[in-house]
Enzyme design. Structure first.
Site, short mmCIF file in Angstrom:
data_model
loop_
_atom_site.label_atom_id
_atom_site.label_comp_id
_atom_site.label_asym_id
_atom_site.label_seq_id
_atom_site.Cartn_x
_atom_site.Cartn_y
_atom_site.Cartn_z
N LYS A 287 0.85 -1.19 0.00
CA LYS A 287 0.00 0.00 0.00
C LYS A 287 0.88 1.23 0.00
CE LYS A 287 -3.55 2.48 2.49
NZ LYS A 287 -4.62 2.40 3.48
N ARG B 93 0.57 10.42 5.88
CA ARG B 93 0.68 8.99 6.19
C ARG B 93 1.98 8.40 5.69
NH1 ARG B 93 -5.73 7.95 5.41
NH2 ARG B 93 -6.13 9.06 7.31
N LYS C 119 -2.08 -1.56 -4.00
CA LYS C 119 -2.97 -0.39 -3.97
C LYS C 119 -2.16 0.90 -4.00
CE LYS C 119 -5.94 1.83 -0.71
NZ LYS C 119 -6.23 1.93 0.66
N SER D 85 -10.09 5.46 -5.23
CA SER D 85 -11.01 6.58 -5.44
C SER D 85 -10.51 7.61 -6.45
CB SER D 85 -11.29 7.25 -4.10
OG SER D 85 -10.08 7.70 -3.50
C1 PBG Z 1 -7.48 3.39 5.01
C2 PBG Z 1 -7.90 3.26 3.60
C3 PBG Z 1 -7.76 4.21 2.59
C4 PBG Z 1 -8.29 3.65 1.43
C5 PBG Z 1 -8.77 2.38 1.76
N1 PBG Z 1 -8.50 2.15 3.11
C6 PBG Z 1 -7.25 5.60 2.65
C7 PBG Z 1 -5.90 5.91 3.09
O1 PBG Z 1 -5.04 5.06 3.28
O2 PBG Z 1 -5.68 7.09 3.27
C8 PBG Z 1 -8.35 4.32 0.11
C9 PBG Z 1 -9.26 3.75 -0.90
C10 PBG Z 1 -9.53 4.65 -2.04
O3 PBG Z 1 -8.88 5.69 -2.23
O4 PBG Z 1 -10.42 4.30 -2.81
N2 PBG Z 1 -8.42 3.06 5.92
#
Ligand code: PBG
Length: 312
Positions: A183, A205, A236, A262
């Protein structure tokens, strides 16, 4: 003929639909930056799950937005927390649907970080071990409420092993773990933070998500999660990290998921709204590319449309 020899084929079972459920609303609310994506109320969420199942989808990924946040993320592991309540309602209505839950603290923490933080002047630190204790409690409470699989998305070290151990010790040997193994810290999560109401109040983050420049590190992180007991590993975001997806699938041969996030969704939607792209053609090309690169499962906000599109 073209179809007969086609190497990569998409099917409804490739896709997982993310579903947002909020304790703060009575009626579904559209997310501004993600046309066609909604937060659902607790009353509506089982109906939405039913529609997903009726459309031919096999699985959803559930995210919760609690009414109250605090510094212990207590809403994340409360028996009557938003995800726990939603799980019970969904499982009652559609017991066959595979329900995966996102396990993270950011939506439940008043500061919006994915773990317990210690702030020290201008610096802050996310405390790994304290966070893992809360993640384990959260994962267990999801399993108890009926989750088929949990998806820890926090990126703390050692969380997969800790969750696996707690599951085994509590009779949840059958509950699966999809780990967000690779991630990356990404600009493409922007719209999600509106959807999940979880932008960090300070800092970012980068201390716990990976630098987009690092590929070998992603493979090391993935290897660790597999060793600790992950059943499925995830990469991801998806398209900007398609090389990582390919390498993870090749190297480990494990079921591999890609999360088309997203921002990737919002970017295509915005172009479609301007008339610059043909939505269906563009989305089918993206999804075919992800599958060609090794994705066994694709988490996408288009899951429902895709079921229709891959049928014809
Ligand atoms: C964290 C989480 C995130 C997403 C899924 N789980 C956001 C992040 O890490 O800031 C992002 C998914 C997306 O952007 O569609 N709980």
């Amino acid at each position: 003929m073209r179809n007969l020899v086609r190497e990569t084929k998409l099917s409804a079972h490739d896709f997982v639909l993310p579903v947002f459920v909020s304790e703060k609303i009575d009626k579904r609310r559209q997310i501004e930056s993600m046309p066609g994506v909604f937060q659902f109320s607790l009353k509506e969420v089982a109906g939405e799950a039913q529609r997903a199942q009726d459309s031919g989808l096999q699985a959803i990924l559930l995210f919760g937005i609690p009414a109250k946040k605090d510094e212990q993320a207590s809403g994340a592991y409360a028996t009557d927390g938003v995800v726990q309540k939603a799980l019970r309602a969904i499982k009652k209505k559609c017991p066959e649907l595979v329900v995966i839950t996102d396990v993270c603290l950011c939506e439940y923490m008043s500061h919006g970080h994915c773990g317990v933080t210690r702030v020290d002047g201008d610096h802050f630190q996310v405390l790994n071990d304290e966070t893992i204790d809360l993640l384990v409690k959260t994962a267990l409470s999801h399993a108890r409420a009926g989750a088929d699989m949990v998806a820890p998305s926090d990126m703390m070290d050692g969380r997969i092993g800790a969750i696996r151990e707690a599951f085994d010790a509590n009779g949840f040997q059958q509950t699966g773990i999809i780990s967000y193994a690779a991630k990356f810290a990404s600009a493409f999560y922007g719209p999600f933070r509106e959807a999940a109401e979880s932008p960090p109040k300070f800092g970012d983050r980068r201390s716990y998500q990976m630098d987009c420049a690092n590929a070998d590190e992603a493979l090391r992180e993935t290897a660790l999660d597999i060793e600790e007991g992950a059943d499925i590993v995830m990469v991801k975001p998806a398209l900007p990290y398609i090389d990582i997806l390919w390498r993870v699938r090749e190297r480990f041969g494990k079921p591999t998921a890609a999360y088309h996030v997203s921002g990737e969704y919002a970017m295509v939607k915005a172009a479609v709204e301007k008339g610059f792209l043909d939505e269906r053609a563009a989305v089918l090309e993206i999804m075919t590319s992800l599958k060609r690169a090794g994705a066994d499962i694709i988490i996408t906000y288009w899951a429902r449309d895709l079921v229709e599109w891959v049928r014809d």
